[in-house]
Design an enzyme around this catalytic site. Sequence first.
Site, PDB file in Angstrom:
ATOM      1  CG  HIS A 179      -1.976  -1.123   1.100  1.00 53.21           C
ATOM      2  ND1 HIS A 179      -2.583  -1.687   2.189  1.00 53.21           N
ATOM      3  CD2 HIS A 179      -2.453  -1.783   0.027  1.00 53.21           C
ATOM      4  CE1 HIS A 179      -3.414  -2.640   1.791  1.00 53.21           C
ATOM      5  NE2 HIS A 179      -3.340  -2.727   0.480  1.00 53.21           N
ATOM      6  CB  CYS A 201       4.646  18.163  -9.538  1.00 57.18           C
ATOM      7  SG  CYS A 201       5.542  17.348 -10.854  1.00 57.18           S
TER       8      CYS A 201
HETATM    9  C1  BV8 Z   1      -8.412  -2.200  -4.839  1.00 61.80           C
HETATM   10  C2  BV8 Z   1      -2.607   2.986   2.663  1.00 61.80           C
HETATM   11  C3  BV8 Z   1      -9.050  -2.571  -7.085  1.00 61.80           C
HETATM   12  C4  BV8 Z   1      -3.215   4.326   2.940  1.00 61.80           C
HETATM   13  C5  BV8 Z   1      -4.474   1.422   2.899  1.00 61.80           C
HETATM   14  C6  BV8 Z   1     -16.189  -0.807  -2.600  1.00 61.80           C
HETATM   15  C7  BV8 Z   1     -15.759   0.201  -3.462  1.00 61.80           C
HETATM   16  C8  BV8 Z   1     -14.428   0.341  -3.842  1.00 61.80           C
HETATM   17  C9  BV8 Z   1     -13.485  -0.557  -3.337  1.00 61.80           C
HETATM   18  C10 BV8 Z   1     -13.919  -1.573  -2.485  1.00 61.80           C
HETATM   19  C11 BV8 Z   1     -15.248  -1.709  -2.111  1.00 61.80           C
HETATM   20  N1  BV8 Z   1     -15.351  -2.769  -1.257  1.00 61.80           N
HETATM   21  C12 BV8 Z   1     -14.145  -3.309  -1.065  1.00 61.80           C
HETATM   22  C13 BV8 Z   1     -13.266  -2.615  -1.820  1.00 61.80           C
HETATM   23  C14 BV8 Z   1     -11.838  -2.895  -1.929  1.00 61.80           C
HETATM   24  C15 BV8 Z   1     -11.114  -2.005  -0.935  1.00 61.80           C
HETATM   25  C16 BV8 Z   1     -11.316  -2.515   0.468  1.00 61.80           C
HETATM   26  O1  BV8 Z   1     -10.755  -3.536   0.818  1.00 61.80           O
HETATM   27  N2  BV8 Z   1     -12.094  -1.790   1.269  1.00 61.80           N
HETATM   28  C17 BV8 Z   1     -12.309  -2.222   2.647  1.00 61.80           C
HETATM   29  C18 BV8 Z   1     -12.590  -0.992   3.502  1.00 61.80           C
HETATM   30  C19 BV8 Z   1     -13.443  -3.244   2.679  1.00 61.80           C
HETATM   31  N3  BV8 Z   1      -9.734  -2.093  -1.323  1.00 61.80           N
HETATM   32  C20 BV8 Z   1      -9.213  -1.172  -2.149  1.00 61.80           C
HETATM   33  O2  BV8 Z   1      -9.782  -0.179  -2.536  1.00 61.80           O
HETATM   34  C21 BV8 Z   1      -7.803  -1.495  -2.612  1.00 61.80           C
HETATM   35  N4  BV8 Z   1      -7.731  -1.369  -4.048  1.00 61.80           N
HETATM   36  O3  BV8 Z   1      -9.142  -3.063  -4.425  1.00 61.80           O
HETATM   37  O4  BV8 Z   1      -8.203  -1.927  -6.178  1.00 61.80           O
HETATM   38  C22 BV8 Z   1     -10.322  -1.755  -7.112  1.00 61.80           C
HETATM   39  C23 BV8 Z   1     -10.266  -0.493  -7.671  1.00 61.80           C
HETATM   40  C24 BV8 Z   1     -11.464   0.255  -7.747  1.00 61.80           C
HETATM   41  C25 BV8 Z   1     -12.669  -0.271  -7.246  1.00 61.80           C
HETATM   42  C26 BV8 Z   1     -12.678  -1.544  -6.648  1.00 61.80           C
HETATM   43  C27 BV8 Z   1     -11.509  -2.284  -6.573  1.00 61.80           C
HETATM   44  C28 BV8 Z   1      -6.806  -0.541  -2.017  1.00 61.80           C
HETATM   45  C29 BV8 Z   1      -6.824  -0.657  -0.510  1.00 61.80           C
HETATM   46  C30 BV8 Z   1      -5.633   0.080   0.086  1.00 61.80           C
HETATM   47  C31 BV8 Z   1      -6.095   1.122   1.092  1.00 61.80           C
HETATM   48  N5  BV8 Z   1      -4.924   1.745   1.717  1.00 61.80           N
HETATM   49  N6  BV8 Z   1      -3.343   1.940   3.398  1.00 61.80           N
HETATM   50  C32 BV8 Z   1      -2.950   4.789   4.353  1.00 61.80           C
HETATM   51  O5  BV8 Z   1      -2.481   4.011   5.197  1.00 61.80           O
HETATM   52  O6  BV8 Z   1      -3.225   5.970   4.612  1.00 61.80           O
HETATM   53  S1  BV8 Z   1      -5.310   0.270   3.796  1.00 61.80           S
HETATM   54  C33 BV8 Z   1      -4.811   0.340   5.403  1.00 61.80           C
HETATM   55  O7  BV8 Z   1      -5.829  -0.271   6.176  1.00 61.80           O
HETATM   56  C34 BV8 Z   1      -3.591  -0.502   5.715  1.00 61.80           C
HETATM   57  O8  BV8 Z   1      -2.640  -0.422   4.702  1.00 61.80           O
HETATM   58  C35 BV8 Z   1      -4.129  -1.898   5.899  1.00 61.80           C
HETATM   59  O9  BV8 Z   1      -4.205  -2.584   4.687  1.00 61.80           O
HETATM   60  C36 BV8 Z   1      -5.527  -1.621   6.389  1.00 61.80           C
HETATM   61  C37 BV8 Z   1      -5.610  -1.816   7.883  1.00 61.80           C
HETATM   62  O10 BV8 Z   1      -5.607  -3.165   8.098  1.00 61.80           O
HETATM   63  P1  BV8 Z   1      -4.608  -3.818   9.155  1.00 61.80           P
HETATM   64  O11 BV8 Z   1      -3.204  -3.526   8.741  1.00 61.80           O
HETATM   65  O12 BV8 Z   1      -5.026  -5.209   9.314  1.00 61.80           O
HETATM   66  O13 BV8 Z   1      -4.822  -3.001  10.488  1.00 61.80           O
HETATM   67  P2  BV8 Z   1      -6.110  -2.980  11.420  1.00 61.80           P
HETATM   68  O14 BV8 Z   1      -5.986  -1.751  12.223  1.00 61.80           O
HETATM   69  O15 BV8 Z   1      -7.332  -3.235  10.590  1.00 61.80           O
HETATM   70  O16 BV8 Z   1      -5.952  -4.260  12.374  1.00 61.80           O
HETATM   71  C38 BV8 Z   1      -4.880  -4.318  13.290  1.00 61.80           C
HETATM   72  C39 BV8 Z   1      -4.785  -5.763  13.735  1.00 61.80           C
HETATM   73  O17 BV8 Z   1      -3.667  -5.898  14.608  1.00 61.80           O
HETATM   74  C40 BV8 Z   1      -6.002  -6.245  14.504  1.00 61.80           C
HETATM   75  O18 BV8 Z   1      -6.344  -7.554  14.079  1.00 61.80           O
HETATM   76  C41 BV8 Z   1      -5.516  -6.266  15.964  1.00 61.80           C
HETATM   77  O19 BV8 Z   1      -6.144  -7.304  16.692  1.00 61.80           O
HETATM   78  C42 BV8 Z   1      -4.061  -6.563  15.797  1.00 61.80           C
HETATM   79  N7  BV8 Z   1      -3.180  -6.043  16.840  1.00 61.80           N
HETATM   80  C43 BV8 Z   1      -3.285  -4.842  17.495  1.00 61.80           C
HETATM   81  N8  BV8 Z   1      -2.248  -4.720  18.351  1.00 61.80           N
HETATM   82  C44 BV8 Z   1      -1.469  -5.839  18.216  1.00 61.80           C
HETATM   83  C45 BV8 Z   1      -2.064  -6.680  17.254  1.00 61.80           C
HETATM   84  N9  BV8 Z   1      -1.531  -7.874  16.915  1.00 61.80           N
HETATM   85  C46 BV8 Z   1      -0.382  -8.243  17.529  1.00 61.80           C
HETATM   86  N10 BV8 Z   1       0.237  -7.485  18.462  1.00 61.80           N
HETATM   87  C47 BV8 Z   1      -0.273  -6.283  18.821  1.00 61.80           C
HETATM   88  N11 BV8 Z   1       0.346  -5.540  19.765  1.00 61.80           N
HETATM   89 ZN    ZN Z   2       3.696  16.361 -11.887  1.00 60.72          ZN
END
Ligand code: BV8
Ligand code: ZN
Length: 268
Positions: free
Chosen positions: A130, A166
Site C-alpha cells: 500500500h 510537482c
Molecule cells: C483495490 C494505505 C481494485 C493508505 C491502505 C467498494 C468500493 C471500492 C473498493 C472496495 C469496495 N469494497 C471493497 C473494496 C476494496 C477495498 C477494500 O478492501 N475496502 C475495505 C474498507 C473493505 N480495497 C481497495 O480499494 C484497494 N484497491 O481493491 O483496487 C479496485 C479499484 C477500484 C474499485 C474496486 C476495486 C486498495 C486498498 C488500500 C487502502 N490503503 N493503506 C494509508 O495508510 O493511509 S489500507 C490500510 O488499512 C492498511 O494499509 C491496511 O491494509 C488496512 C488496515 O488493516 P490492518 O493492517 O489489518 O490493520 P487494522 O488496524 O485493521 O488491524 C490491526 C490488527 O492488529 C487487529 O487484528 C488487531 O487485533 C491486531 N493487533 C493490534 N495490536 C497488536 C495486534 N496484533 C499483535 N500485536 C499487537 N500488539
Molecule cells: Zn507532476
Amino acid sequence: MNQVGEDSGSPGAALKRASDALSNAGHIVCFSGAGISAESGIATYRDPLTGIWAPHDPQTMETASAFRKNPQLVWGWYLWRRQQVANAQPNAAHLAIGQLATIGRKVSVITQNVDDLHERAGSADVMHLHGSLSTPKCFACHRPGTLPQHQMLLPADGALVEPPRCGRCSGKLRPNVVWYGEDLPSDVWKSAVALVKSCEVLISVGTSGIVTPAADIPWLALSSGATVIHVNTEDVSTAQPNELMLIGKATEVLPKLLALVPRAEQPQ
Ligand code: BV8
Ligand code: ZN
C-alpha cells in the site's frame, strides 16, 4: 484450533508446531499489518484518531476524492503520520523479523504498512503493498516528488498548508500510498503473489484481514500448501489444517517463536 499456552508449562502446542514448521522451511514470508507497529506507538486503523484528527474517519481521508476536496487536510494528516513514524522506534517484533533473515533461510517481508519500521529493524527488500509515507508523488503526473526536509514537516502550530507542487508539471504533491479505490502497484502485487505461492511458511502478524486484495495473502499461502502462522492479540484464524493461531502481542510472541528456529544447515 491451536493456540499458545495450551499445554501446562511447556511452550504451547501451537508454538511447538509453528517452530517445527519454521525449522523445516527454506523460504519464509512475513506478512504484516498495522498491529505489528502498534507497540511502537503507531495507532492501528481499529484505534480511534486522536487530537486534531479525532473528528475525521481515516477511511474517508484515504481517498483521492478527499484529497481533491480538501488537499490541505489530507496532506496535513499524512505529514502528521510521517512525523509519528519518525518519532517511533522499531519494536521487538520488527527486530525479530529482521533477525530471522540472518539464520540462513530465505525471508521475504510483505507489509500493508506505510511506515518504514521493518527497514529500520534491518529487513531488506520490504514489499509495501500500500505504498509508503517516505516520499510523495505528483497527483497529476505521478512522478516522485523531491522535497526539502522542512516541507515534509507539519508546521509547529499545526496549521494546515497547501501541498507543495510537482517540479515537473506543478501539479499538487500527494502521499505515495494506495488509497481506497486505487489499484495496488501491479509489479509489487505480482511479485508478492509469486513469493507467497512459493513459500513453505507464512507468518501473518497484526492484521485484521479486512482490506482486499491484501487480505487474500494468507489464504493464498494456505491454498498453495504453506503453513500459515497468525500472530495477533485476537483470534483471526479459520482453523484450517495448516493454520496455526498464536494469540498474544507481536512483541511477545514473535521473539519467543523465532528464538526456537535454528540456523539452517544448508543456507538458502
Ligand atoms: C483495490 C494505505 C481494485 C493508505 C491502505 C467498494 C468500493 C471500492 C473498493 C472496495 C469496495 N469494497 C471493497 C473494496 C476494496 C477495498 C477494500 O478492501 N475496502 C475495505 C474498507 C473493505 N480495497 C481497495 O480499494 C484497494 N484497491 O481493491 O483496487 C479496485 C479499484 C477500484 C474499485 C474496486 C476495486 C486498495 C486498498 C488500500 C487502502 N490503503 N493503506 C494509508 O495508510 O493511509 S489500507 C490500510 O488499512 C492498511 O494499509 C491496511 O491494509 C488496512 C488496515 O488493516 P490492518 O493492517 O489489518 O490493520 P487494522 O488496524 O485493521 O488491524 C490491526 C490488527 O492488529 C487487529 O487484528 C488487531 O487485533 C491486531 N493487533 C493490534 N495490536 C497488536 C495486534 N496484533 C499483535 N500485536 C499487537 N500488539
Ligand atoms: Zn507532476
